[in-house]
Design a protein around this motif. Structure first.
Motif, PDB file in Angstrom:
ATOM      1  N   TRP A  50      34.510  42.469  38.362  1.00 17.44           N
ATOM      2  CA  TRP A  50      35.665  41.983  37.271  1.00 17.44           C
ATOM      3  C   TRP A  50      36.675  43.563  38.298  1.00 17.44           C
ATOM      4  O   TRP A  50      37.734  42.490  38.182  1.00 17.44           O
ATOM      5  CB  TRP A  50      35.368  41.898  36.191  1.00 17.44           C
ATOM      6  N   ILE A  51      36.451  43.940  39.176  1.00 16.29           N
ATOM      7  CA  ILE A  51      37.039  44.496  39.511  1.00 16.29           C
ATOM      8  C   ILE A  51      38.422  44.827  40.828  1.00 16.29           C
ATOM      9  O   ILE A  51      37.307  44.609  41.410  1.00 16.29           O
ATOM     10  CB  ILE A  51      37.143  46.096  39.779  1.00 16.29           C
ATOM     11  N   THR A  52      39.612  44.377  40.529  1.00  9.34           N
ATOM     12  CA  THR A  52      40.562  43.261  41.808  1.00  9.34           C
ATOM     13  C   THR A  52      40.691  44.515  43.302  1.00  9.34           C
ATOM     14  O   THR A  52      41.297  43.917  44.435  1.00  9.34           O
ATOM     15  CB  THR A  52      41.622  42.956  41.428  1.00  9.34           C
ATOM     16  N   THR A  53      40.178  46.108  43.026  1.00  9.38           N
ATOM     17  CA  THR A  53      41.102  46.680  43.781  1.00  9.38           C
ATOM     18  C   THR A  53      39.400  47.935  44.510  1.00  9.38           C
ATOM     19  O   THR A  53      38.203  47.432  43.442  1.00  9.38           O
ATOM     20  CB  THR A  53      41.611  47.871  43.394  1.00  9.38           C
ATOM     21  N   THR A  54      39.957  47.784  45.737  1.00 11.19           N
ATOM     22  CA  THR A  54      38.659  48.897  46.363  1.00 11.19           C
ATOM     23  C   THR A  54      38.957  49.881  45.261  1.00 11.19           C
ATOM     24  O   THR A  54      40.006  50.593  44.801  1.00 11.19           O
ATOM     25  CB  THR A  54      39.266  49.356  47.452  1.00 11.19           C
ATOM     26  N   ILE A  55      37.726  51.167  45.892  1.00  8.89           N
ATOM     27  CA  ILE A  55      37.498  52.637  44.901  1.00  8.89           C
ATOM     28  C   ILE A  55      39.222  53.411  45.639  1.00  8.89           C
ATOM     29  O   ILE A  55      39.152  54.001  44.800  1.00  8.89           O
ATOM     30  CB  ILE A  55      36.120  53.005  45.020  1.00  8.89           C
ATOM     31  N   GLU A  56      38.978  53.071  46.824  1.00 12.87           N
ATOM     32  CA  GLU A  56      40.292  54.184  47.773  1.00 12.87           C
ATOM     33  C   GLU A  56      41.712  53.434  47.151  1.00 12.87           C
ATOM     34  O   GLU A  56      42.380  54.219  46.834  1.00 12.87           O
ATOM     35  CB  GLU A  56      40.639  54.184  49.177  1.00 12.87           C
ATOM     36  N   ALA A  57      42.315  52.219  46.958  1.00 15.55           N
ATOM     37  CA  ALA A  57      43.053  52.475  45.789  1.00 15.55           C
ATOM     38  C   ALA A  57      43.464  51.661  44.022  1.00 15.55           C
ATOM     39  O   ALA A  57      44.158  51.732  43.801  1.00 15.55           O
ATOM     40  CB  ALA A  57      43.208  50.652  46.418  1.00 15.55           C
ATOM     41  N   MET A  58      42.468  52.135  43.704  1.00 18.89           N
ATOM     42  CA  MET A  58      42.343  51.931  42.272  1.00 18.89           C
ATOM     43  C   MET A  58      43.132  53.099  41.785  1.00 18.89           C
ATOM     44  O   MET A  58      43.416  54.209  42.215  1.00 18.89           O
ATOM     45  CB  MET A  58      40.865  51.810  42.084  1.00 18.89           C
ATOM     46  N   THR A  59      44.056  52.544  40.528  1.00 18.64           N
ATOM     47  CA  THR A  59      44.640  53.691  39.922  1.00 18.64           C
ATOM     48  C   THR A  59      44.080  52.706  38.848  1.00 18.64           C
ATOM     49  O   THR A  59      43.552  52.766  38.462  1.00 18.64           O
ATOM     50  CB  THR A  59      46.375  53.050  40.137  1.00 18.64           C
ATOM     51  N   VAL A  60      44.481  54.183  37.341  1.00 17.45           N
ATOM     52  CA  VAL A  60      44.880  53.558  36.349  1.00 17.45           C
ATOM     53  C   VAL A  60      45.504  52.488  35.934  1.00 17.45           C
ATOM     54  O   VAL A  60      44.522  51.955  35.383  1.00 17.45           O
ATOM     55  CB  VAL A  60      45.603  55.076  35.341  1.00 17.45           C
ATOM     56  N   LEU A  61      46.711  51.982  36.334  1.00 15.53           N
ATOM     57  CA  LEU A  61      47.534  50.555  36.175  1.00 15.53           C
ATOM     58  C   LEU A  61      46.685  49.487  35.932  1.00 15.53           C
ATOM     59  O   LEU A  61      45.967  48.848  35.337  1.00 15.53           O
ATOM     60  CB  LEU A  61      48.531  51.281  37.071  1.00 15.53           C
ATOM     61  N   SER A  62      45.824  49.983  37.609  1.00 11.32           N
ATOM     62  CA  SER A  62      44.773  48.484  38.165  1.00 11.32           C
ATOM     63  C   SER A  62      43.843  48.726  37.041  1.00 11.32           C
ATOM     64  O   SER A  62      42.931  47.471  36.886  1.00 11.32           O
ATOM     65  CB  SER A  62      44.597  49.065  39.396  1.00 11.32           C
ATOM     66  N   PHE A  63      42.882  49.634  36.672  1.00  8.10           N
ATOM     67  CA  PHE A  63      41.652  49.682  36.593  1.00  8.10           C
ATOM     68  C   PHE A  63      42.463  49.116  34.404  1.00  8.10           C
ATOM     69  O   PHE A  63      41.136  48.019  34.476  1.00  8.10           O
ATOM     70  CB  PHE A  63      41.358  50.725  35.927  1.00  8.10           C
ATOM     71  N   THR A  64      43.527  49.375  34.243  1.00  7.03           N
ATOM     72  CA  THR A  64      43.681  48.943  32.922  1.00  7.03           C
ATOM     73  C   THR A  64      43.729  47.330  32.905  1.00  7.03           C
ATOM     74  O   THR A  64      43.487  46.534  32.059  1.00  7.03           O
ATOM     75  CB  THR A  64      44.356  49.853  31.645  1.00  7.03           C
ATOM     76  N   ASN A  65      44.279  46.946  33.991  1.00 10.20           N
ATOM     77  CA  ASN A  65      44.969  45.952  34.432  1.00 10.20           C
ATOM     78  C   ASN A  65      43.593  45.055  34.251  1.00 10.20           C
ATOM     79  O   ASN A  65      43.306  43.493  33.757  1.00 10.20           O
ATOM     80  CB  ASN A  65      45.670  45.851  34.894  1.00 10.20           C
ATOM     81  N   ASP A  66      42.626  45.558  35.059  1.00  6.86           N
ATOM     82  CA  ASP A  66      41.395  44.934  35.467  1.00  6.86           C
ATOM     83  C   ASP A  66      40.919  44.316  33.547  1.00  6.86           C
ATOM     84  O   ASP A  66      39.673  43.421  33.559  1.00  6.86           O
ATOM     85  CB  ASP A  66      40.338  45.379  36.730  1.00  6.86           C
ATOM     86  N   ILE A  67      40.698  45.372  33.290  1.00  2.00           N
ATOM     87  CA  ILE A  67      39.368  45.577  31.869  1.00  2.00           C
ATOM     88  C   ILE A  67      40.666  44.551  30.744  1.00  2.00           C
ATOM     89  O   ILE A  67      39.458  43.194  30.692  1.00  2.00           O
ATOM     90  CB  ILE A  67      39.452  46.914  31.066  1.00  2.00           C
ATOM     91  N   ILE A  68      41.796  44.826  30.506  1.00  2.00           N
ATOM     92  CA  ILE A  68      42.592  43.389  30.051  1.00  2.00           C
ATOM     93  C   ILE A  68      42.185  42.182  30.566  1.00  2.00           C
ATOM     94  O   ILE A  68      42.173  40.667  29.743  1.00  2.00           O
ATOM     95  CB  ILE A  68      43.432  43.949  30.094  1.00  2.00           C
ATOM     96  N   ALA A  69      41.597  41.856  31.871  1.00  2.00           N
ATOM     97  CA  ALA A  69      42.303  40.411  32.170  1.00  2.00           C
ATOM     98  C   ALA A  69      40.718  40.242  32.069  1.00  2.00           C
ATOM     99  O   ALA A  69      40.286  38.929  31.714  1.00  2.00           O
ATOM    100  CB  ALA A  69      42.024  39.939  34.144  1.00  2.00           C
ATOM    101  N   LEU A  70      39.861  40.782  32.143  1.00  2.00           N
ATOM    102  CA  LEU A  70      38.280  40.284  31.452  1.00  2.00           C
ATOM    103  C   LEU A  70      38.346  40.723  30.591  1.00  2.00           C
ATOM    104  O   LEU A  70      37.378  39.554  30.064  1.00  2.00           O
ATOM    105  CB  LEU A  70      37.315  41.884  32.104  1.00  2.00           C
ATOM    106  N   ALA A  71      38.339  41.024  29.751  1.00  2.00           N
ATOM    107  CA  ALA A  71      38.781  40.755  27.900  1.00  2.00           C
ATOM    108  C   ALA A  71      38.831  39.814  27.444  1.00  2.00           C
ATOM    109  O   ALA A  71      38.773  38.881  26.566  1.00  2.00           O
ATOM    110  CB  ALA A  71      39.320  42.152  27.354  1.00  2.00           C
ATOM    111  N   THR A  72      40.199  39.374  28.286  1.00  2.00           N
ATOM    112  CA  THR A  72      40.373  37.596  27.558  1.00  2.00           C
ATOM    113  C   THR A  72      40.302  36.772  29.236  1.00  2.00           C
ATOM    114  O   THR A  72      40.943  35.733  28.733  1.00  2.00           O
ATOM    115  CB  THR A  72      42.110  37.966  27.791  1.00  2.00           C
ATOM    116  N   ARG A  73      39.385  37.003  29.046  1.00  2.00           N
ATOM    117  CA  ARG A  73      38.571  36.114  30.952  1.00  2.00           C
ATOM    118  C   ARG A  73      38.456  34.281  30.028  1.00  2.00           C
ATOM    119  O   ARG A  73      38.823  33.137  29.948  1.00  2.00           O
ATOM    120  CB  ARG A  73      38.026  35.851  31.213  1.00  2.00           C
ATOM    121  N   TYR A  74      37.541  34.521  28.759  1.00  2.00           N
ATOM    122  CA  TYR A  74      37.516  33.804  28.073  1.00  2.00           C
ATOM    123  C   TYR A  74      37.946  32.663  26.413  1.00  2.00           C
ATOM    124  O   TYR A  74      37.490  32.303  25.854  1.00  2.00           O
ATOM    125  CB  TYR A  74      35.967  33.428  27.953  1.00  2.00           C
TER     126      TYR A  74
END
Length: 152
Positions: A50-74
């Motif tokens: 569910w994480i949409t970036t690579t480790i190298e490209a990950m930021t706080v913004l991308s990580f929290t966006n991914d958490i929110i996207a996963l939380a609202t998936r269903y």
């Protein structure tokens, strides 16, 4: 931390009478920065799907966006990265279940264990009128003893 004037302004924008459950997310940006840095330092970490970036490209913004996207998936609706709105207990269960999936993720737990005791990535609050009461999502779903909670 959210204040009553901020909550009042938010309530006017999202019209909670149409929604059954509103959860505010108070991200701990210092902890998130340390967590993302720990992920980047640990070259052995494999990221969950569910994480949409690579480790190298990950930021706080991308990580929290991914958490929110996963939380609202269903179910549920996100207003940015700070508010989750659920229109039924079914949606609330789905959203909190997905947040527990984040916490229980074996790929992320080694980095969470590097965090100081008592540090969480975010605090969750449920709105009742114009006040907040601290809530833990789906409290009856305990994590294994060797895992750390990311949310409180």
């Amino acid at each position: 931390m959210w204040t009553c004037p901020q909550i009042n302004l938010l309530l006017k924008k999202i019209k909670p009478k149409k929604a059954k459950i509103v959860v505010l997310i108070d991200w701990n940006y210092d902890a998130l920065s340390a967590f993302v840095a720990a992920l980047k330092d640990d070259v052995k970490v494999s990221l969950p799907e569910w994480i949409t970036t690579t480790i190298e490209a990950m930021t706080v913004l991308s990580f929290t966006n991914d958490i929110i996207a996963l939380a609202t998936r269903y179910g549920g609706t996100a207003f940015g990265r700070l508010v989750l709105v659920m229109n039924s207990l079914h949606e609330y269960r789905d959203v909190t279940w997905m947040l527990r999936e984040v916490e229980a993720c074996t790929d992320l737990q080694p980095c969470m264990k590097k965090m100081a005791e008592g540090v969480f990535l975010a605090s969750l609050y449920i709105i009742s009128g114009t006040s907040v009461a601290q809530v833990s999502p789906f409290m009856n779903l305990a994590l294994d003893d060797d895992k750390r909670n990311m949310f409180k």
